[in-house]
Design a protein around this motif. Structure first.
Motif, PDB file in Angstrom:
ATOM      1  N   GLN A 251      37.931 -12.819  54.220  1.00 11.07           N
ATOM      2  CA  GLN A 251      38.003 -11.415  53.786  1.00 11.07           C
ATOM      3  C   GLN A 251      36.657 -11.051  53.184  1.00 11.07           C
ATOM      4  N   TRP A 252      36.209  -9.837  53.428  1.00 11.31           N
ATOM      5  CA  TRP A 252      34.922  -9.397  52.866  1.00 11.31           C
ATOM      6  C   TRP A 252      35.177  -8.285  51.848  1.00 11.31           C
ATOM      7  N   HIS A 253      34.946  -8.576  50.592  1.00 10.84           N
ATOM      8  CA  HIS A 253      35.155  -7.644  49.483  1.00 10.84           C
ATOM      9  C   HIS A 253      36.429  -6.808  49.670  1.00 10.84           C
ATOM     10  N   PRO A 254      37.594  -7.491  49.803  1.00  7.83           N
ATOM     11  CA  PRO A 254      38.838  -6.751  50.079  1.00  7.83           C
ATOM     12  C   PRO A 254      39.194  -5.734  48.999  1.00  7.83           C
TER      13      PRO A 254
ATOM     14  N   PRO B 104      29.465 -13.707  54.038  1.00 11.20           N
ATOM     15  CA  PRO B 104      28.434 -13.534  55.058  1.00 11.20           C
ATOM     16  C   PRO B 104      27.298 -14.564  54.986  1.00 11.20           C
ATOM     17  N   SER B 105      26.916 -15.013  53.780  1.00  8.73           N
ATOM     18  CA  SER B 105      25.777 -15.939  53.683  1.00  8.73           C
ATOM     19  C   SER B 105      26.084 -17.258  54.383  1.00  8.73           C
ATOM     20  N   ASN B 106      27.206 -17.869  54.040  1.00  7.62           N
ATOM     21  CA  ASN B 106      27.524 -19.161  54.677  1.00  7.62           C
ATOM     22  C   ASN B 106      28.037 -18.986  56.099  1.00  7.62           C
TER      23      ASN B 106
ATOM     24  N   GLU C 291      39.328 -23.454  45.785  1.00  7.79           N
ATOM     25  CA  GLU C 291      38.313 -22.985  44.838  1.00  7.79           C
ATOM     26  C   GLU C 291      37.519 -24.179  44.310  1.00  7.79           C
ATOM     27  N   VAL C 292      36.214 -24.125  44.489  1.00  6.76           N
ATOM     28  CA  VAL C 292      35.379 -25.220  43.974  1.00  6.76           C
ATOM     29  C   VAL C 292      35.307 -25.083  42.460  1.00  6.76           C
ATOM     30  N   VAL C 293      35.665 -26.167  41.775  1.00  2.94           N
ATOM     31  CA  VAL C 293      35.725 -26.096  40.308  1.00  2.94           C
ATOM     32  C   VAL C 293      34.689 -27.007  39.652  1.00  2.94           C
TER      33      VAL C 293
ATOM     34  N   SER D  67      26.939 -20.576  47.996  1.00  3.04           N
ATOM     35  CA  SER D  67      26.866 -19.137  48.310  1.00  3.04           C
ATOM     36  C   SER D  67      28.124 -18.437  47.803  1.00  3.04           C
ATOM     37  N   PRO D  68      28.373 -18.472  46.493  1.00  3.66           N
ATOM     38  CA  PRO D  68      29.628 -17.917  45.986  1.00  3.66           C
ATOM     39  C   PRO D  68      29.595 -16.414  45.725  1.00  3.66           C
ATOM     40  N   GLY D  69      28.474 -15.764  46.005  1.00  2.16           N
ATOM     41  CA  GLY D  69      28.388 -14.318  45.746  1.00  2.16           C
ATOM     42  C   GLY D  69      28.398 -14.031  44.253  1.00  2.16           C
TER      43      GLY D  69
ATOM     44  N   ASP E  31      18.038 -10.174  48.633  1.00  2.00           N
ATOM     45  CA  ASP E  31      18.772 -11.417  48.546  1.00  2.00           C
ATOM     46  C   ASP E  31      20.280 -11.271  48.353  1.00  2.00           C
ATOM     47  N   THR E  32      20.712 -10.284  47.581  1.00  4.64           N
ATOM     48  CA  THR E  32      22.152 -10.154  47.336  1.00  4.64           C
ATOM     49  C   THR E  32      22.811  -9.285  48.411  1.00  4.64           C
ATOM     50  N   LEU E  33      21.998  -8.790  49.343  1.00  2.00           N
ATOM     51  CA  LEU E  33      22.506  -7.869  50.370  1.00  2.00           C
ATOM     52  C   LEU E  33      22.612  -8.591  51.712  1.00  2.00           C
ATOM     53  N   LEU E  34      22.855  -7.804  52.745  1.00  2.00           N
ATOM     54  CA  LEU E  34      22.932  -8.398  54.086  1.00  2.00           C
ATOM     55  C   LEU E  34      21.567  -8.415  54.776  1.00  2.00           C
ATOM     56  N   SER E  35      20.589  -7.750  54.181  1.00  2.00           N
ATOM     57  CA  SER E  35      19.316  -7.485  54.861  1.00  2.00           C
ATOM     58  C   SER E  35      18.693  -8.711  55.524  1.00  2.00           C
TER      59      SER E  35
ATOM     60  N   MET F 215      29.232   1.399  55.567  1.00  2.00           N
ATOM     61  CA  MET F 215      28.202   0.398  55.270  1.00  2.00           C
ATOM     62  C   MET F 215      26.944   1.100  54.774  1.00  2.00           C
ATOM     63  N   GLN F 216      26.153   0.365  54.007  1.00  2.00           N
ATOM     64  CA  GLN F 216      24.906   0.913  53.462  1.00  2.00           C
ATOM     65  C   GLN F 216      23.715   0.288  54.178  1.00  2.00           C
ATOM     66  N   ILE F 217      23.920  -0.147  55.405  1.00  2.00           N
ATOM     67  CA  ILE F 217      22.868  -0.904  56.086  1.00  2.00           C
ATOM     68  C   ILE F 217      23.060  -0.758  57.586  1.00  2.00           C
TER      69      ILE F 217
ATOM     70  N   LEU G 250      34.150 -24.448  51.797  1.00  2.00           N
ATOM     71  CA  LEU G 250      35.316 -24.313  50.916  1.00  2.00           C
ATOM     72  C   LEU G 250      35.361 -22.886  50.410  1.00  2.00           C
ATOM     73  N   GLU G 251      36.433 -22.203  50.712  1.00  5.44           N
ATOM     74  CA  GLU G 251      36.540 -20.783  50.367  1.00  5.44           C
ATOM     75  C   GLU G 251      37.795 -20.550  49.532  1.00  5.44           C
ATOM     76  N   ARG G 252      37.603 -19.832  48.439  1.00  2.00           N
ATOM     77  CA  ARG G 252      38.692 -19.570  47.493  1.00  2.00           C
ATOM     78  C   ARG G 252      39.791 -18.680  48.086  1.00  2.00           C
ATOM     79  N   GLN G 253      39.397 -17.701  48.882  1.00  2.00           N
ATOM     80  CA  GLN G 253      40.394 -16.739  49.400  1.00  2.00           C
ATOM     81  C   GLN G 253      41.283 -17.408  50.451  1.00  2.00           C
ATOM     82  N   PRO G 254      42.513 -16.908  50.647  1.00  2.00           N
ATOM     83  CA  PRO G 254      43.441 -17.573  51.570  1.00  2.00           C
ATOM     84  C   PRO G 254      43.051 -17.432  53.046  1.00  2.00           C
TER      85      PRO G 254
HETATM   86  C1  LIG Z   1      31.987  -3.310  47.849  1.00  2.00           C
HETATM   87  C2  LIG Z   1      30.701  -3.880  48.326  1.00  2.00           C
HETATM   88  C3  LIG Z   1      30.067  -3.322  49.403  1.00  2.00           C
HETATM   89  C4  LIG Z   1      28.866  -3.846  49.856  1.00  2.00           C
HETATM   90  N1  LIG Z   1      28.256  -3.239  50.905  1.00  2.00           N
HETATM   91  C5  LIG Z   1      27.070  -3.715  51.315  1.00  2.00           C
HETATM   92  C6  LIG Z   1      26.381  -3.078  52.394  1.00  2.00           C
HETATM   93  O1  LIG Z   1      26.852  -2.079  52.932  1.00  2.00           O
HETATM   94  N2  LIG Z   1      25.196  -3.585  52.792  1.00  2.00           N
HETATM   95  C7  LIG Z   1      24.658  -4.699  52.202  1.00  2.00           C
HETATM   96  O2  LIG Z   1      23.582  -5.132  52.605  1.00  2.00           O
HETATM   97  N3  LIG Z   1      25.287  -5.316  51.181  1.00  2.00           N
HETATM   98  C8  LIG Z   1      26.460  -4.858  50.719  1.00  2.00           C
HETATM   99  N4  LIG Z   1      27.090  -5.469  49.680  1.00  2.00           N
HETATM  100  C9  LIG Z   1      26.463  -6.649  49.046  1.00  2.00           C
HETATM  101  C10 LIG Z   1      27.181  -7.979  49.374  1.00  2.00           C
HETATM  102  O3  LIG Z   1      26.887  -8.855  48.336  1.00  2.00           O
HETATM  103  C11 LIG Z   1      26.759  -8.573  50.668  1.00  2.00           C
HETATM  104  O4  LIG Z   1      27.129  -7.689  51.659  1.00  2.00           O
HETATM  105  C12 LIG Z   1      27.445  -9.913  51.044  1.00  2.00           C
HETATM  106  O5  LIG Z   1      28.822  -9.852  50.812  1.00  2.00           O
HETATM  107  C13 LIG Z   1      26.845 -11.133  50.381  1.00  2.00           C
HETATM  108  O6  LIG Z   1      27.404 -12.267  51.009  1.00  2.00           O
HETATM  109  P1  LIG Z   1      27.643 -13.640  50.254  1.00  2.00           P
HETATM  110  O7  LIG Z   1      28.259 -14.555  51.234  1.00  2.00           O
HETATM  111  O8  LIG Z   1      26.375 -14.088  49.609  1.00  2.00           O
HETATM  112  O9  LIG Z   1      28.627 -13.302  49.049  1.00  2.00           O
HETATM  113  P2  LIG Z   1      30.145 -12.811  49.110  1.00  2.00           P
HETATM  114  O10 LIG Z   1      30.355 -11.852  50.194  1.00  2.00           O
HETATM  115  O11 LIG Z   1      30.486 -12.405  47.734  1.00  2.00           O
HETATM  116  O12 LIG Z   1      30.951 -14.129  49.489  1.00  2.00           O
HETATM  117  C14 LIG Z   1      31.073 -15.206  48.592  1.00  2.00           C
HETATM  118  C15 LIG Z   1      32.354 -15.951  48.917  1.00  2.00           C
HETATM  119  O13 LIG Z   1      32.425 -17.098  48.091  1.00  2.00           O
HETATM  120  C16 LIG Z   1      33.754 -17.245  47.629  1.00  2.00           C
HETATM  121  N5  LIG Z   1      33.711 -18.004  46.377  1.00  2.00           N
HETATM  122  C17 LIG Z   1      33.170 -17.629  45.195  1.00  2.00           C
HETATM  123  N6  LIG Z   1      33.292 -18.618  44.296  1.00  2.00           N
HETATM  124  C18 LIG Z   1      33.930 -19.634  44.910  1.00  2.00           C
HETATM  125  C19 LIG Z   1      34.357 -20.930  44.485  1.00  2.00           C
HETATM  126  N7  LIG Z   1      34.148 -21.372  43.251  1.00  2.00           N
HETATM  127  N8  LIG Z   1      34.988 -21.724  45.381  1.00  2.00           N
HETATM  128  C20 LIG Z   1      35.210 -21.292  46.651  1.00  2.00           C
HETATM  129  N9  LIG Z   1      34.842 -20.067  47.105  1.00  2.00           N
HETATM  130  C21 LIG Z   1      34.195 -19.258  46.236  1.00  2.00           C
HETATM  131  C22 LIG Z   1      34.252 -15.817  47.449  1.00  2.00           C
HETATM  132  O14 LIG Z   1      35.655 -15.766  47.516  1.00  2.00           O
HETATM  133  C23 LIG Z   1      33.595 -15.114  48.635  1.00  2.00           C
HETATM  134  O15 LIG Z   1      34.411 -15.108  49.772  1.00  2.00           O
HETATM  135  C24 LIG Z   1      28.283  -4.970  49.212  1.00  2.00           C
HETATM  136  C25 LIG Z   1      28.917  -5.534  48.114  1.00  2.00           C
HETATM  137  C26 LIG Z   1      30.120  -4.994  47.669  1.00  2.00           C
HETATM  138  C27 LIG Z   1      30.781  -5.601  46.469  1.00  2.00           C
END
Ligand SMILES: Cc1cc2nc3c(=O)[nH]c(=O)nc-3n(C[C@H](O)[C@H](O)[C@H](O)COP(=O)(O)OP(=O)(O)OC[C@H]3O[C@@H](n4cnc5c(N)ncnc54)[C@H](O)[C@@H]3O)c2cc1C
Length: 538
Positions: free
Chosen positions: A59-62, A22-24, A140-142, A175-177, A517-521, A71-73, A52-56
């Motif tokens: 997908q969001w937290h598959p 979601p971030s990127n 996957e970025v290494v 933005s690797p989460g 910051d770690t959420l969708l807010s 959802m919590q938001i 560059l995304e590692r997953q094929p």
């Molecule tokens: C089960 C679950 C439920 C959630 N529900 C909510 C919710 O309801 N509300 C809310 O606000 N937040 C929720 N969250 C928090 C969640 O972190 C955010 O919703 C959101 O996913 C953050 O987005 P992001 O892009 O920063 O990280 P991520 O969603 O984690 O995405 C990061 C992406 O980077 C990829 N990646 C990682 N490392 C590499 C690499 N080296 N090379 C290439 N690709 C890479 C990953 O495969 C992934 O696709 C939830 C989290 C989880 C785990």
């Protein structure tokens, strides 16, 4: 590192994004808006972007896309609405284009199911790709390094054939989460895949993809028998996994006794997440600036005060559902006891084991079982040894593995020397840099006190007792309000070419930018701020 030949393209990208969650995704939406109505030349010309995304595929937290998960938001905290309600990427537009807007309104709820939200994100990913954003899935970025002319070299590895690909960029957004946080006591067994049956030891992030294999492994013996699974953790994922395991186990014959799912929790009871009206204000976009400008002590205070909005807590609806299951178990037990003459196999039972501190964990290769030594978290006395067929660690995520991707040279640029993963990095708001340099250290020294006493662990059993934890002074890494990492000015690197490229992080800077910051807010607003900074001159 590579199993095939490597390749590199001659394109110099304006931007490479690591990860496409979601971030990127929100960031690409904000960029497309600039492309659609550019207000200056830099907005017009900033066109070559690659994620560059590692997953094929998107997908969001598959691993946690479980049936019934909500959802919590609010849906209004989607990829765009708070920044740009007219954007094509809003959740409302998604609903409208799928003919479900009225039906969604009639639900009378602000929170979609996780399945629907994941589908929305996938729809948005397709939209941005159709509008000029390049995404390379399965990469996957290494490694991330600096070129001789001050740009960034990103190395990715194909997940299908292991080939390395080299990409050059003027700007980078990381933005690797998060990645799975495994308790110290479990970690050595996770790394012993040649001895431990890894299909029976999971983290919740991989749960849905691997639970079928877990159940197959533990039911492979000939006669039906009662199975025991431990779920470590007392947060939302732990509660969801526990209930899902119970459902799945109820379809598996167990002999005369029932299967058992034990939640091992540190607290005295499961706690509800606070998403009440006033507490929710901490997640407002305006809150980011307040958090950022607060002193370190102030930020620590805020974190402690609002931690129960997100960490080690369970949504009240999930809590109610879990309580109801446990209550029904009690009813069934009473009825079964009364009719004890009747031959009846009880269903799987959930136990919440509170005030648990796991002292050690052993794996028995013969029986392929795990035995915990448990302490009472209050008295610290060892009170039990418990054996389980499988373990699921619902123990959250850590967000510092991205630092390992940076080359030593780049780390030096940012004042974090050649720190190993065992040296904590402290993110510091740039505005407070002067204070930190006086109070804590001269950060131009690039010194990392890498302790060699940490992480010595036995190969097949582990314990929290024998790991000597040494206090390690964190190293400061400075970040701006608009999410840009700031290189330090150090005499050691002044003679070299300056780093022209900008590096941003998203979703990794809770300490400086707040709990949102770690959420969708704030995902939509943050994306706009990063794009504005990327396109700015200074
Ligand atoms: C089960 C679950 C439920 C959630 N529900 C909510 C919710 O309801 N509300 C809310 O606000 N937040 C929720 N969250 C928090 C969640 O972190 C955010 O919703 C959101 O996913 C953050 O987005 P992001 O892009 O920063 O990280 P991520 O969603 O984690 O995405 C990061 C992406 O980077 C990829 N990646 C990682 N490392 C590499 C690499 N080296 N090379 C290439 N690709 C890479 C990953 O495969 C992934 O696709 C939830 C989290 C989880 C785990």
């Amino acid at each position: 590192m590579s199993t095939g030949s490597d390749s590199s393209s001659s394109t110099i990208y304006d931007l490479i994004g690591v990860g496409f969650g979601p971030s990127n995704l929100a960031l690409s939406g904000a960029l497309i808006e600039k492309w659609t109505t550019p207000s200056n030349d830099s907005e017009k010309s900033f066109r070559t972007v690659l994620f560059l995304e590692r997953q094929p595929s998107f997908q969001w937290h598959p691993g946690m896309l479980l049936p019934g998960a909500q959802m919590q938001i609010s849906f209004l905290k989607d990829l765009a609405t708070l920044r740009s309600p007219q954007s094509a990427l809003t959740f409302v537009n998604y609903l409208h284009s799928h003919g479900r807007l009225t039906a969604f309104i009639n639900r009378g709820s602000f929170t979609p199911s996780r399945r629907e939200f994941a589908d929305y994100l996938g729809w948005a990913a397709r939209y941005v790709e159709e509008h000029g954003v390049n995404v390379n899935y399965g990469q996957e970025v290494v490694a991330i390094d600096e070129s001789s002319d001050g740009l960034i070299i990103v190395t990715s590895r194909s997940i299908t054939d292991g080939r390395l690909n080299i990409h050059i960029t003027r700007n980078l957004v990381l933005s690797p989460g998060g990645s799975a946080r495994i308790p110290n006591v479990v970690l050595p067994l996770m790394n012993e895949s040649s001895i431990v049956d890894r299909s029976t030891l999971l983290h919740s992030s991989e749960y849905k993809n691997r639970v079928a294999k877990l159940l197959k492994s533990i039911t492979s013996s000939t006669a039906p028998r009662p199975l025991r699974v431990a779920v470590i953790g007392g947060g939302q994922s732990a509660a969801e996994v526990t209930m899902n395991l119970r459902n799945l186990l109820s379809n598996i014959p167990s002999g005369n006794a029932g299967h058992q799912v034990d939640m091992l929790i540190r607290k005295g009871s499961l706690k509800p997440s606070d998403d009440s009206h006033f507490s929710n204000e901490i997640f407002a976009p305006e809150g980011t600036g307040n958090w950022f400008s607060t002193s370190e002590q102030g930020r620590e205070y805020l974190m402690a005060e609002y931690k129960d909005t997100n960490y080690s807590v369970v949504n009240p609806c999930t809590l109610a559902a879990l309580h109801e299951i446990i209550y029904d178990q009690k009813v069934e037990e009473t009825i079964t006891a009364r009719n004890s003459g009747v031959q009846k196999t009880p269903g799987p039972k959930i136990n919440i084991r509170s005030h648990i501190h796991i002292a050690s964990l052993k794996y028995d290769v013969g029986s392929q079982t795990f035995t915990f030594t448990l302490r009472n978290a209050l008295t610290r006395e060892i009170f039990e040894h418990e054996t389980y067929d499988a373990i699921v660690c619902a123990t959250g995520y850590q967000r510092h593995s991205w630092i390992e991707m940076l080359s030593d040279r780049l780390k030096k640029r940012f004042g974090i020397g050649s720190c190993g993963s065992d040296v904590p990095i402290r993110l510091v708001p740039f505005a407070q840099r002067a204070t930190y340099m006086v109070e804590t250290r001269d950060d131009s020294s690039n010194v990392c006190n890498t302790p060699d006493s940490i992480a010595t662990t036995p190969s097949i059993s582990s314990s929290t007792e024998n790991v000597s934890q040494q206090e390690v002074e964190p190293v400061n890494l400075y970040i701006t309000r608009r999410y840009r990492l700031l290189p330090i000015a150090s005499s050691k690197i002044e003679s070299e070419e300056t780093l022209k490229a900008r590096i941003y992080i998203q979703g990794l800077e809770e300490a400086t930018h707040g709990l949102s910051d770690t959420l969708l807010s704030v995902v939509s607003c943050r994306a706009g701020e990063v794009v504005d900074d990327l396109l700015s001159e200074d």
